[in-house]
Design an enzyme around this catalytic site. Structure first.
Site, PDB file in Angstrom:
ATOM      1  N   GLU A  68       0.944  -1.248  -0.020  1.00 21.50           N
ATOM      2  CA  GLU A  68      -0.082   0.013   0.081  1.00 21.50           C
ATOM      3  C   GLU A  68       0.948   1.167   0.001  1.00 21.50           C
ATOM      4  O   GLU A  68       0.577   2.330   0.810  1.00 21.50           O
ATOM      5  CB  GLU A  68      -1.035   0.024   1.060  1.00 21.50           C
ATOM      6  CG  GLU A  68      -2.244   0.767   0.838  1.00 21.50           C
ATOM      7  CD  GLU A  68      -3.378   0.782   2.064  1.00 21.50           C
ATOM      8  OE1 GLU A  68      -4.167   1.551   1.801  1.00 21.50           O
ATOM      9  OE2 GLU A  68      -3.174  -0.109   3.069  1.00 21.50           O
ATOM     10  N   TYR A  70      -0.465  -7.748  -1.750  1.00 22.56           N
ATOM     11  CA  TYR A  70      -1.297  -6.820  -1.078  1.00 22.56           C
ATOM     12  C   TYR A  70      -2.614  -7.369  -1.613  1.00 22.56           C
ATOM     13  O   TYR A  70      -3.023  -7.030  -2.751  1.00 22.56           O
ATOM     14  CB  TYR A  70      -1.135  -5.522  -1.198  1.00 22.56           C
ATOM     15  CG  TYR A  70      -2.247  -4.463  -0.777  1.00 22.56           C
ATOM     16  CD1 TYR A  70      -2.564  -4.656   0.538  1.00 22.56           C
ATOM     17  CD2 TYR A  70      -2.670  -3.412  -1.533  1.00 22.56           C
ATOM     18  CE1 TYR A  70      -3.435  -3.694   0.897  1.00 22.56           C
ATOM     19  CE2 TYR A  70      -3.591  -2.576  -0.785  1.00 22.56           C
ATOM     20  CZ  TYR A  70      -4.157  -2.768   0.291  1.00 22.56           C
ATOM     21  OH  TYR A  70      -5.107  -1.904   0.807  1.00 22.56           O
ATOM     22  N   ASP A 115       0.175  -7.810   3.063  1.00 17.76           N
ATOM     23  CA  ASP A 115      -0.868  -7.909   3.891  1.00 17.76           C
ATOM     24  C   ASP A 115      -1.974  -8.654   3.080  1.00 17.76           C
ATOM     25  O   ASP A 115      -2.444  -8.419   2.115  1.00 17.76           O
ATOM     26  CB  ASP A 115      -1.277  -6.466   3.626  1.00 17.76           C
ATOM     27  CG  ASP A 115      -2.856  -6.024   4.495  1.00 17.76           C
ATOM     28  OD1 ASP A 115      -3.438  -7.018   4.880  1.00 17.76           O
ATOM     29  OD2 ASP A 115      -3.241  -4.742   4.300  1.00 17.76           O
ATOM     30  N   ASN A 152      -5.152  -9.405   4.329  1.00 18.81           N
ATOM     31  CA  ASN A 152      -6.505  -9.177   4.383  1.00 18.81           C
ATOM     32  C   ASN A 152      -7.506 -10.421   4.717  1.00 18.81           C
ATOM     33  O   ASN A 152      -8.621 -10.463   4.483  1.00 18.81           O
ATOM     34  CB  ASN A 152      -7.148  -8.374   3.400  1.00 18.81           C
ATOM     35  CG  ASN A 152      -6.682  -6.732   3.665  1.00 18.81           C
ATOM     36  OD1 ASN A 152      -7.016  -6.480   4.546  1.00 18.81           O
ATOM     37  ND2 ASN A 152      -6.394  -6.342   2.460  1.00 18.81           N
ATOM     38  N   ASP A 168      -0.936   1.961  10.284  1.00 21.60           N
ATOM     39  CA  ASP A 168      -1.828   1.152  10.914  1.00 21.60           C
ATOM     40  C   ASP A 168      -1.433  -0.289  11.276  1.00 21.60           C
ATOM     41  O   ASP A 168      -2.231  -0.735  11.978  1.00 21.60           O
ATOM     42  CB  ASP A 168      -3.204   1.514  10.672  1.00 21.60           C
ATOM     43  CG  ASP A 168      -3.374   1.311   9.019  1.00 21.60           C
ATOM     44  OD1 ASP A 168      -2.366   1.054   8.576  1.00 21.60           O
ATOM     45  OD2 ASP A 168      -4.602   1.249   8.730  1.00 21.60           O
TER      46      ASP A 168
END
Length: 266
Positions: A41, A116, A156, A158, A257
């Site tokens: 990201e 990602y 990531d 997700n 984050d």
């Protein structure tokens, strides 16, 4: 070989808006012992990324990146202390070739990928897109298992795999990221031989989480998700000596984050 992965939540914010002299991605890169760092990201094209990381590149890091096809979204990269022997963009599916979600490099005798995954949204076209990407990555991973080099896919994903990977799992059973079909897909992937090396080092415990919402007291209460993985081929997984999440000591010290997930391969 030490490998770290971190979703930077926007490369320019990680090196500027959320940074101070001793805080941010660039100070972290100066201090880390990692040999390879996977970024997700980035939300930047190749030129913007190189500009943001210019101090790190001047320190000797080598950069490979995949520009996202939509401005301000996606984007993955790999930083390495050794030069790249090969760089491959995309996981082989034409639909995602320019999405800036998958980048694969060969460095120091190992294949390392920064990936990602889409967030998805239950029962929408966004979820169907996510599942097509999942299938494409699984196909590529099957090829890597038969390749000449050991490999690790970092990023990531997700997807929180089990109840130990999300603090509030009861409240998320119908939400993207914890859907039964996503969790089963990850189970099936691990059954092919890939190893979740952080879970290998930390079996049967909650976390260690690597993502917390910016909102409310999620970070302070450690109400997080473990969605940042390093999945290693069996031979590389057998060399794992340590694995940790580099959780900041306080909310005010966060520059993303997400927190870096770092694994030591002996």
């Amino acid at each position: 070989m030490i490998v770290s992965t971190i979703n930077v939540n926007g490369i320019r914010a990680a090196v500027k808006q959320r940074s101070t002299e001793n805080l941010g991605l660039l100070p972290w890169l100066k201090e880390t012992d990692a040999d390879v760092v996977c970024l997700q990201e980035t939300r930047a094209d190749d030129e913007q990324l190189a500009d943001a990381l210019a101090p790190a590149l001047a320190d000797g890091w080598h950069l490979a990146s995949a520009t996202p096809h939509v401005k301000g979204r996606n984007g993955v990269a790999v930083l390495s202390r050794t030069e790249f022997d090969d760089i491959r963009i995309g996981c082989g599916a034409a639909e995602f070739a320019t999405h800036g979600r998958y980048l694969e490099v060969d460095t120091a005798g190992v294949t390392v990928a920064s990936v990602y995954f889409p967030t998805g949204e239950a029962e929408t076209d966004r979820q169907l897109e996510k599942e097509r990407f999942m299938a494409a990555v699984a196909d590529r991973m099957a090829v890597l298992l038969t390749g000449p080099l050991e490999a690790v896919l970092c990023g990531d994903w997700n997807i929180a795999h089990t109840e130990n990977d999300i603090k509030n799992w009861r409240g998320n059973v119908k939400r993207a990221g914890f859907l039964p079909q996503e969790r089963q897909w990850l189970t099936d992937l691990l059954d092919t031989g890939w190893v979740d090396v952080v879970r290998q080092v930390h079996p049967g415990v909650a976390g260690p989480y690597a993502w917390w919402s910016w909102r409310g007291k999620a970070f302070d209460n450690d109400a997080g998700w473990r969605i940042d993985y390093q999945l290693a081929s069996p031979g590389l997984a057998a060399r794992v000596g340590a694995a940790r999440t580099e959780r900041p000591a306080a909310y005010a010290l966060r520059w993303s984050d997400h927190a870096p997930v770092t694994v030591h391969y002996q």
